[in-house]
Motif scaffolding. Sequence first.
Motif, PDB file in Angstrom:
ATOM      1  N   PRO A  48       0.848  -1.382  -0.008  1.00  0.00           N
ATOM      2  CA  PRO A  48      -0.015   0.055  -0.060  1.00  0.00           C
ATOM      3  C   PRO A  48       0.960   1.312   0.048  1.00  0.00           C
TER       4      PRO A  48
ATOM      5  N   GLU B  43      -3.472   6.385   0.295  1.00  0.00           N
ATOM      6  CA  GLU B  43      -4.716   6.374   1.228  1.00  0.00           C
ATOM      7  C   GLU B  43      -4.947   7.802   1.861  1.00  0.00           C
TER       8      GLU B  43
ATOM      9  N   PRO C  90     -12.491   0.828   8.909  1.00  0.00           N
ATOM     10  CA  PRO C  90     -11.182   0.788   8.037  1.00  0.00           C
ATOM     11  C   PRO C  90     -10.996  -0.494   7.425  1.00  0.00           C
ATOM     12  N   HIS C  91     -10.238  -0.422   6.490  1.00  0.00           N
ATOM     13  CA  HIS C  91      -9.747  -1.673   5.625  1.00  0.00           C
ATOM     14  C   HIS C  91      -9.516  -3.085   6.769  1.00  0.00           C
TER      15      HIS C  91
ATOM     16  N   GLY D 234      -0.014  -3.633   5.390  1.00  0.00           N
ATOM     17  CA  GLY D 234      -1.142  -2.984   5.164  1.00  0.00           C
ATOM     18  C   GLY D 234      -1.849  -1.965   6.375  1.00  0.00           C
ATOM     19  N   ASP D 235      -1.873  -2.679   7.564  1.00  0.00           N
ATOM     20  CA  ASP D 235      -2.434  -1.986   8.916  1.00  0.00           C
ATOM     21  C   ASP D 235      -1.591  -0.952   9.183  1.00  0.00           C
TER      22      ASP D 235
ATOM     23  N   GLU E 140      -2.138   1.935   6.905  1.00  0.00           N
ATOM     24  CA  GLU E 140      -3.522   2.532   7.218  1.00  0.00           C
ATOM     25  C   GLU E 140      -3.429   3.350   8.450  1.00  0.00           C
TER      26      GLU E 140
ATOM     27  N   LEU F 251     -13.513   2.415   4.475  1.00  0.00           N
ATOM     28  CA  LEU F 251     -12.373   2.380   3.673  1.00  0.00           C
ATOM     29  C   LEU F 251     -12.003   0.964   2.944  1.00  0.00           C
TER      30      LEU F 251
ATOM     31  N   PHE G 235      -9.062  -0.896   0.230  1.00  0.00           N
ATOM     32  CA  PHE G 235      -7.853  -0.763  -0.486  1.00  0.00           C
ATOM     33  C   PHE G 235      -7.633  -1.953  -1.118  1.00  0.00           C
TER      34      PHE G 235
ATOM     35  N   ASN H 289      -7.579   2.452  -4.387  1.00  0.00           N
ATOM     36  CA  ASN H 289      -7.962   3.176  -2.947  1.00  0.00           C
ATOM     37  C   ASN H 289      -9.372   3.652  -3.101  1.00  0.00           C
TER      38      ASN H 289
END
Lengths: 408, 83
Positions: A273, A278, A301-302, A309-310, A313, A390, A392, A398
């Motif tokens: 990502p 984002e 959140p995603h 990724g986390d 984000e 969200l 992604f 996005n």
Amino acid sequence: MNNSIESIVITGLGITVPQGQGKQAVSESLLKGSTCFSVMSKNGRQKESTFIGSEIQELNASGVKSCNALERVSYSLKVAAVTLNEAWDDANLSVIAPERIGLIAGGSNFQQRELVLRQEQYRDKPYYMRPNYGFNFMDGDLIGFCSQQFNIQGIGYTLGGASASGTLALIKAVQAVASGEVDVCICLGTLMDLSYFELYGLQALGAMGCVDGHCADQLCRPFDKNRRGFVYSEGCAAIVVESRKHALSRTAVPYAEVSGWSYHIDGHRNPDPQLEGEIRVIGNAIKNSGLSPNEIDYINPHATGSILGDEVEIKALAASNLRHAYINTTKSILGHSLSAAGTVEVVSTLLQMRSGRLHPSKNLDDPIDDDFNWVRTQAIVHDIKHALCLSFGFGGINTAICLHSKVS
Amino acid sequence: MDKLAIFNIIKGETLNVLSHIDEESVTEAASLRELGANSIDRAEIIMMALEKLNLRMPMIEFAKARNISDICALIENKLLEKG
């Protein structure tokens, strides 16, 4: 500055996940934090493997008009029909002219397991491949099948945006209504039916968690310091959108208004990502809603539980001045349904909005950033006013969407 | 293989694909279309029968078959050719 001059509202929902079929069952499971993770057992999911995931055990198709037709379609299509049926009845779409209804299904290559099973069956005798396969292998079969079942004759297509597909489909449905192409549009988050080939690939990529000492229930831990990757889940959701004016003219009761949205790509191929992308999509969605970040009071959140990724984000949310808003992790309960996830999570947000409560986050024992308004082990009472959802997707896709509980 | 055996295979696959019809309605004189098969159902029935018979035949050869009896005859001829 709003995306659309006309107010677009949501008037029907359907959801099918391993925890249950239908809004009520899913809402209760979310608030209780009931999970269904185990070693998966469906045909075509394992090969010298013990992949953990969450599978739908029984599908009740009794509500679908022509149940017999379900016998010879893929699993993704069966679940789509059942889920669409719930949203259809919820929004009372039988009264709408068929050519004024659209169907946009988020997801591509979503029938992988069924294709693998069929290919295995005919590997040594491909000349007997079933004629059905000649058109079933294409995702467009879902549009054909569902449109015939429900008599939908407006616009219709499937779209691919990886794990952002479900949110992207909702945005395109909203735009189709805003532009006047159709009066009502159904967004479907399609069940991504993975075979062991995709599961091995996702694991090798480092995106999907493998059990390795964790018990199945503890593997899925979005935003926790000990997260190991996402955990796959079956799931499907449907959302009906129309203009506020159209809804009021037929006395449909909206769940919420889609107040703003944003989507764009990063110009970046790999699955990792991009922080800037984002931040940009979050900022634009909030701005397009006519809001400032401090007015967002809930974030869905995603939050897949993937290592990188986390981390990206949470940095994006911090940089977007959203530390104050309540935040929980739907995937910690349901798992990651990939193509369906965005739609499933908007439905989860609306179910929380309706219930006046926020569901817990499982396995969030040690958050990667303490300075957020986490909903942790127990559901809490909260009336969502402005939610931010969200998604992604791999390929730098996005998406962000804002939902307002009070329809203006 | 005699024509009755071929018919029974076609009948079995017809009942598989058109699960809602009566067994008695599947006769040699019946056409698959009249029984409710669309063009894809018909191709499915024929292909599954060919698979059972371990016989390879292009689907186009069945284009002119008017009823189940015609389909059986085409298959029987091909089996005889094959020897």
